[in-house]
Structure formats: C-alpha cells, structure tokens
Design a protein around this motif. Structure first.
Motif, PDB file in Angstrom:
ATOM      1  N   ARG A   1       0.543  -1.044  -1.668  1.00 27.43           N
ATOM      2  CA  ARG A   1      -0.157  -0.074  -2.511  1.00 27.43           C
ATOM      3  C   ARG A   1       0.800   0.925  -3.167  1.00 27.43           C
ATOM      4  O   ARG A   1       0.590   1.341  -4.307  1.00 27.43           O
TER       5      ARG A   1
ATOM      6  N   GLN B   1      -1.552  -7.386   5.044  1.00 32.55           N
ATOM      7  CA  GLN B   1      -1.038  -6.619   3.905  1.00 32.55           C
ATOM      8  C   GLN B   1       0.184  -5.826   4.304  1.00 32.55           C
ATOM      9  O   GLN B   1       0.190  -5.114   5.311  1.00 32.55           O
ATOM     10  N   ASP B   2       1.240  -5.935   3.520  1.00 34.32           N
ATOM     11  CA  ASP B   2       2.461  -5.174   3.785  1.00 34.32           C
ATOM     12  C   ASP B   2       2.194  -3.692   3.537  1.00 34.32           C
ATOM     13  O   ASP B   2       1.499  -3.337   2.575  1.00 34.32           O
ATOM     14  N   PRO B   3       2.721  -2.805   4.373  1.00 33.01           N
ATOM     15  CA  PRO B   3       2.492  -1.365   4.184  1.00 33.01           C
ATOM     16  C   PRO B   3       2.919  -0.848   2.814  1.00 33.01           C
ATOM     17  O   PRO B   3       2.377   0.141   2.318  1.00 33.01           O
TER      18      PRO B   3
ATOM     19  N   GLU C   1      -4.304   4.543  -1.973  1.00 32.35           N
ATOM     20  CA  GLU C   1      -3.667   4.548  -0.663  1.00 32.35           C
ATOM     21  C   GLU C   1      -4.129   5.748   0.168  1.00 32.35           C
ATOM     22  O   GLU C   1      -3.968   6.888  -0.258  1.00 32.35           O
TER      23      GLU C   1
ATOM     24  N   THR D   1      -0.746   2.282  10.514  1.00 36.57           N
ATOM     25  CA  THR D   1      -1.657   1.143  10.560  1.00 36.57           C
ATOM     26  C   THR D   1      -1.848   0.596   9.152  1.00 36.57           C
ATOM     27  O   THR D   1      -1.677   1.299   8.169  1.00 36.57           O
ATOM     28  N   ARG D   2      -2.219  -0.672   9.090  1.00 31.85           N
ATOM     29  CA  ARG D   2      -2.439  -1.294   7.794  1.00 31.85           C
ATOM     30  C   ARG D   2      -3.394  -2.471   7.975  1.00 31.85           C
ATOM     31  O   ARG D   2      -3.502  -3.034   9.052  1.00 31.85           O
ATOM     32  N   GLU D   3      -4.102  -2.813   6.906  1.00 31.64           N
ATOM     33  CA  GLU D   3      -5.021  -3.938   6.954  1.00 31.64           C
ATOM     34  C   GLU D   3      -4.257  -5.209   7.324  1.00 31.64           C
ATOM     35  O   GLU D   3      -3.114  -5.400   6.920  1.00 31.64           O
TER      36      GLU D   3
ATOM     37  N   VAL E   1       3.716   4.642   7.532  1.00 31.60           N
ATOM     38  CA  VAL E   1       2.350   4.126   7.685  1.00 31.60           C
ATOM     39  C   VAL E   1       2.197   3.511   9.071  1.00 31.60           C
ATOM     40  O   VAL E   1       2.867   2.534   9.394  1.00 31.60           O
TER      41      VAL E   1
END
Length: 327
Positions: free
Chosen positions: A210, A205-207, A165, A200-202, A198
């Motif tokens: 990871r 995908q939930d923050p 992460e 930003t995130r891909e 968090v």
C-alpha cells in the motif's frame, strides 16, 4: 469467439494485456475508424485493434513512458501514429494531428507489467533497484529525492489517501526518521522500513504494498491525470464512439464509475425536483453493460488480472446533437 489467451498469444506473445478480448469487443470497432490507445504500454491492445482495421483505419498510441514509446515505434504499421504524451493531453494531441473526433478510446490504467518487472524503474519492492517510480523518468523528481524533503504529516496523508493504509502514521514516522539518518535510495530499503513499522498485515500481502502504491500514485499524479483524461476522452469521441477503461484498484475505479454515471445521467438536478423526464436534456453518454472482471481462466494465467475491472460507455448521438445545437 477468440479468448483473451488466443488473441494475446497471436498478437503479443511476450506480453499479456489484461481483458484483451473483452476490451476489443467493447470498442465495437469500425474497420475504417480512428481509435486511441491512451496507454500503449507494450502494445497488446494496439496490435489487437490494428488487426481489426482496414487500410483506412488508424490507431493513435499515446504513452507518457519513453520506453513504451520506443516499443511503439517498432510496430512498423503505417496505420499507427505514436505520440509521447500523457492522456490528460489527449485533445492537444489530436489537434496537433488534425483529428477532430475518434471512434473509440481505450485506457488501461496504472503501472504496466514491464514497468514493474524492470528493477531500474523502482516500482516494485520485490526487486531491488533505484527508488524512482516515475512513469516518465524525464519529468519531475524520483521517489528517493522526494522522500528527502517530505514532511511526516504530508507523507501520512498521502499513504492514508492513496494507499488506503491503516498504519499510515506509523509508516510515515518510520520513513521520515530513517531518511533523516541516511537517504533512502533503493526499493528494498523502503520496503524494509515499512515492514518494520507494520506489525500485522492481511495474509498474502506484503507490508509495503500500500505504501508503494501511494507514493507512486502521488508522484505521477495518477488520479488527477485520470480525471482530466476522462474528460478529454469524452470530448474527443465522435457520436457512437466508445470509451473503454480498465482500472486496477478502488481509487481509480471509483473515479471512472462516478464520471461515467454522471455522463450517463446528463444532469445534476436534485433527486426530488418535480421535472418531467421528457424535458430533461439528453444524456451525453450511455453505459454499455455492467462492469466486467477477468475470467477465472485469465486470472490463473495472469494473476495481475485479478483486480482488473472494465467499464464501458458510448457517446450518445442525441446528446451530441443537443449539445451542438445549444452551442
């Protein structure tokens, strides 16, 4: 040849094991052989192995989760022996059963679908429940208890190492600060804290993905268990026996890949050392095929299969004979 779907539907209609048909094929089953399902789960792989065994065959099912062991005891097959243990204890288990060697070992790593779907187990941020995450709730402390005592530095290192992460520091700071205000007792609590930390995130995908992975891996010592378990399995195999390992993320697969490559190489000599190939000791294992992933059809039917990767190796008869002579 039967597809994964056909085998799963016939043998375990309420559960879909990942890469079922390829895993069973990779074991190269001897109908009279002895096989270890080192991660019973809900028994899809075990049932498929039993279906190919004669009356003389045998399956030893191992799992550290008491719920999985309870399910295993309902199978009702005299050829099945069920043991509540970690796969890192495999040789001790076999010794207790007076089994010297087995013909195959299957390891389906990580958390199982039933564990994820049971909110009371605390593995998933998608279902609110007690923050537990232990594969064996009878051992160790829960994630909720652990978060009351972990330092920000240690948590940062764990989230960074086991979750890979990039926002580990920010997440750890937020979790430790929140835990100081009030105990973090539920999965939704933890997920909300991570999401707020968090920015930003891909996509998709939930923050919390990871972070939950990292905490779970650390609490259950999954990577350490895997390293020991691979060595235990390799020792337990008879010459010609197969080791089949299914992993679900890069940390697991990296350990499996390196272990099997090392065993297939058979020596740790420097690459440029002038040694004749015919003087090298036989490698204890040989790799069988390439790493295999789930088919598009299986991924559509079972999205969890998307990240699965299977590696297979066979214990060398020559390497076993050489090691025996040396001993």
């Amino acid at each position: 040849m039967s597809s994964d779907h056909d085998v799963a539907r016939a043998l375990a209609p309420d559960h879909q094991p990942v890469l079922l048909a390829p895993a069973i094929e990779a074991l190269n089953i001897d109908p009279a052989g002895c096989y270890v399902d080192a991660t019973f789960g809900r028994g899809g792989h075990t049932r498929a192995i039993l279906a190919q065994l004669s009356a003389q065959g045998r399956v030893i099912a191992v799992d550290r989760d008491p719920q999985a062991v309870a399910v295993a005891h309902t199978v009702g097959d005299a050829r099945l022996c069920v043991v509540h243990a970690r796969f890192s204890q495999l040789r001790a288990v076999l010794k207790q059963l007076s089994v010297e060697r087995v013909n195959g070992v299957l390891m389906d790593l990580g958390v199982s679908s039933p564990q994820i779907e049971d909110a009371q187990r605390g593995f998933s941020f998608r279902r609110d429940g007690p923050l537990d995450m232990r594969m064996n709730p009878e051992e160790g402390i829960s994630a909720a208890q652990w978060l009351t005592q972990v330092s920000e530095q240690q948590l940062t290192e764990i989230i960074e190492r086991y979750g890979e992460e990039r926002f580990a520091k920010q997440i750890a700071r937020a979790i430790v600060a929140a835990a100081r205000r009030e105990p973090i007792r539920s999965t939704r609590q933890l997920a909300a804290i991570v999401a707020a930390a968090v920015r930003t995130r891909e996509p998709g995908q939930d923050p919390a993905t990871r972070t939950f992975q990292a905490v779970r891996i650390f609490l259950n010592q999954e990577l350490e268990e895997l390293e020991i378990g691979l060595a235990e399995a390799s020792e337990a195999l008879a010459p010609g026996g197969r080791l089949v390992v299914i992993s679900f993320h890069s940390l697991e697969d990296r350990i499996v890949k390196r272990f099997l490559q090392k065993m297939a190489r058979g020596h740790d000599l420097p690459a440029r050392l002038p040694v004749r190939a015919n003087t090298l000791p036989p490698a204890p294992f040989k790799l069988i095929g390439k790493a295999q992933r789930a088919s598009d059809e299986e991924v559509v039917r079972n999205p969890r299969a998307r990240s699965a990767i299977m590696r297979v190796a066979e214990k060398s008869r020559a390497g076993h004979a050489a090691s025996g002579a040396a001993a």
